[in-house]
Design a protein around this motif. Structure first.
Motif: not given
Length: 305
Positions: A68-75, A152-156, A166-170
């Motif tokens: 349902d959600v892709v979880e990711m980390d950002v720096v 972009d990759s996910i939405e496309n 899907v939703h994004y947990n950032i």
């Protein structure tokens, strides 16, 4: 005759009253909210159990499994780019240099992403080495992508394959001891991340999470409509909530901190409960029985029914 008419009238009124009472009861029952049994499954760093973490192939694989959600980390990079990475450095656990060499534990923090341009960061291989902590992880050469590229990759991919959104947990990776060393200060960091998300038009699909309360406070002030998740790795619920000035929408603790009583208490405070990182089947089944709202896992296929 008069008595009969009165009796019939009283009977009719009684029947009408009964119908009205039942009608009112049904209406009241319809207004009682029923708790959904759906537990949101979030693919941790994509699906780290089987794919290189925080990589585009990993996110796509998680979507194919039905998260349902892709979880990711950002720096952040030196040149102000938002990079999808768990660490603000090149981890010795799974990263190879552009020449294909391993990185020692002693060396890894010398590769500080905040002091590197993104062009340099992209040359490092985060997939060929694998990760000994995840022996089933597929080995494939890939790189740390930009947040904008991931979106972009996910939405496309979703549009091309006619899949459900899907939703994004950032997670904004932030540590007060690292301000201006391996990351910007919170206000600047938040602005960089939100600029990307606003440009991509996915604000309704996101939540922001962080262990750093300063990040959450900044988000709450600058972007009050964005869903926020308070990550915690230790401590009691009451004590953790004293560290933050508002009530976020989500409380996201290490799963071993939870029991049924705590889940009930958190929900009664008005927050959803989404524990991390729940990998073993027995633990997944256990937190499900607690009626948590979501599960963050490296093995989404184990949590998806």
């Amino acid at each position: 005759m008069k008595i009969v008419k009165i009796s019939l009238l009283l009977m009719a009124l009684a029947i009408l009253s009964c119908k009205e009472n039942n009608k009112g009861k049904n209406a009241a029952e319809e207004k009682i909210p029923t708790e959904t049994s759906k537990i949101e499954v979030q693919g941790h760093r994509g699906e780290r159990g089987h794919s290189p973490e925080n990589s585009i192939p990993g996110f796509i694989a998680a979507i194919d499994k039905g998260v349902d959600v892709v979880e990711m980390d950002v720096v952040m990079s030196k040149d102000g780019k938002v990079v999808v990475s768990h660490e603000p450095f090149m981890s010795s656990a799974y990263v190879l240099t552009p020449a294909g060499d391993t990185i020692s534990k002693q060396q890894e923090k010398d590769y500080n992403l905040f002091t590197m341009t993104y062009d340099s960061i992209k040359k490092f291989d985060i997939g060929s080495k694998g990760n000994t902590a995840f022996p089933e992880q597929k080995r494939s050469k890939t790189y740390k992508p930009l947040l904008s590229e991931v979106i972009d990759s996910i939405e496309n991919y979703i549009v091309s394959n006619n899949l459900d959104p899907v939703h994004y947990n950032i997670e904004i990776k932030s540590d007060p001891t690292e301000y201006e060393k391996s990351q910007p200060k919170p206000a600047e960091f938040v602005q960089f991340v939100m600029q990307v998300l606003e440009e991509k038009g996915i604000i309704p699909k996101i939540n922001i999470q962080s262990f750093d309360v300063a990040i959450l406070e900044e988000m709450h002030q600058a972007y009050p409509d964005v869903l926020l998740a308070y990550l915690v790795g230790s401590g009691e619920f009451e004590e953790n909530m004293k560290k933050i000035s508002f009530t976020p929408q989500i409380y996201s603790p290490y799963y071993k901190l939870l029991d049924q009583e705590k889940v009930t208490e958190i929900k009664q405070s008005g927050m959803k409960v989404i524990p991390w990182t729940v990998n073993e089947q027995a633990d997944i089944d256990r937190v499900k029985t607690m009626k948590v709202d979501g599960i963050i896992t490296d093995y989404p296929e184990r949590a998806i029914e």
